[in-house]
Design an enzyme around this catalytic site. Structure first.
Site, short mmCIF file in Angstrom:
data_model
loop_
_atom_site.label_atom_id
_atom_site.label_comp_id
_atom_site.label_asym_id
_atom_site.label_seq_id
_atom_site.Cartn_x
_atom_site.Cartn_y
_atom_site.Cartn_z
N CYS A 1 34.10 58.93 22.81
CA CYS A 1 35.13 59.89 21.68
C CYS A 1 34.81 58.02 20.69
O CYS A 1 35.23 56.96 21.47
CB CYS A 1 35.75 60.36 21.45
SG CYS A 1 37.56 59.88 22.77
N THR A 2 35.82 58.98 19.55
CA THR A 2 35.56 57.88 18.25
C THR A 2 36.71 56.23 18.79
O THR A 2 36.41 55.67 18.93
CB THR A 2 36.05 58.77 16.73
OG1 THR A 2 35.68 59.69 16.50
CG2 THR A 2 36.44 57.91 16.10
#
Length: 300
Positions: free
Chosen positions: A183-184
């Protein structure tokens, strides 16, 4: 010089409201802008400002016992990328609707996936080859413009959708394979990886520092392709001038990474649209339903 800080720390917090007031007073005194969430599970923040003020913020924040080992990541940007400084208390740092399931101690999330730094990730792929499955821990619209090559992209509009996705049976065939969640910045995977392990995924990893840290290490010369969706005025960022464009305009299918807000003000969705098509305002709607509702509102 201005920068943006991204960080999170899972640690038990007995009085989230008190921590919220302290953080709001601190950020206001340093003229910072951004978003900070506090919950009984820890803190999650993205703040922008002058580097000297951000360094003071880090020093003071680390004085809180539970935040001493917080890892702060630097990113390009300024305080002007945020409209204001928002500090709020929430039941969860990431809204998976799994607050009762998540267990956090002084070391972080209990039962999460093993952290892999970018170099260790490449070693895993070299050793295990095609058996390694990349599993996107973000929402589908984020994956539309950037992802790890050959990744599994769950059908999710919000993080609320992940538990039902995991329990749907769609991914039973990968439960015995090495699964790398990403994820980010890493926070969503701290939770997601634990939810996956609780549901029978046997070998689960997470990228330490998320896509941000991987991009810093390998830019566009590794396993990542495309742009990274970020949640401020920048909308998207690239790791180099050689970033591959994988998104497609919803109208003409031209390659693009450009997102615009839906023209219907009541809609919170984004429109993936190329620079040419966005010059036609009638195309800046997420759906035909949005277009009709905006038309009705204009004539009401």
């Amino acid at each position: 010089m201005q920068k943006i800080l991204l960080y999170y720390k899972f640690t038990p917090i007995k009085d989230p409201a008190a921590v919220m007031l302290w953080q709001k007073t601190l950020t206001d005194s340093l003229n910072l802008r951004g978003r900070i969430l506090i919950s009984p599970h820890g803190i999650n923040g993205t703040v922008g400002g002058a580097m000297s003020d951000l360094k003071k913020y880090i020093k003071i924040t680390k004085q809180f016992e539970g935040f001493k080992k917080t890892v702060f990541k630097w990113s390009e940007g300024t305080r002007e990328d945020f409209p204001r400084m928002s500090v709020k208390v929430r039941d969860e740092l990431v809204a998976f609707n799994a607050g009762d399931e998540l267990i956090v101690d002084e070391s972080g999330v209990v039962g999460g996936g093993k952290h892999l730094k970018p170099k260790a990730l490449h070693k895993l792929v070299e050793e295990r080859g095609a058996d390694v499955v990349f599993f996107d821990g973000r929402n589908a619209h984020e994956a539309a413009i950037g992802k790890f090559k050959n990744a599994v992209i769950p059908e999710t509009n919000t993080t609320h959708d992940f538990i039902s996705e995991l329990e749907s049976g769609k991914y039973d065939d990968i439960k015995d394979k090495p699964v790398v969640t990403y994820c980010t910045g890493g926070i969503r995977c701290e939770v997601l990886s634990s939810l996956m392990k609780n549901r029978g995924f046997n070998e689960v990893y997470q990228i330490d520092g998320g896509i941000v840290k991987y991009g810093e290490a390998y830019k566009d010369d590794g396993l990542w392709e495309g742009s990274l969706r970020v949640f401020d005025e920048r909308m998207t960022v690239e790791f180099s001038d050689n970033a591959k464009i994988i998104g497609e305009c919803i109208h003409c299918k031209e390659k693009t990474s450009n997102y615009e807000n839906c023209e219907w003000v009541a809609c919170n969705d984004l429109v993936l649209i190329c620079e040419t098509c966005k010059t036609d305002q009638s195309r800046l709607f997420h759906t035909e339903n949005c277009r009709q509702k905006a038309k009705i509102g204009a004539t009401a």
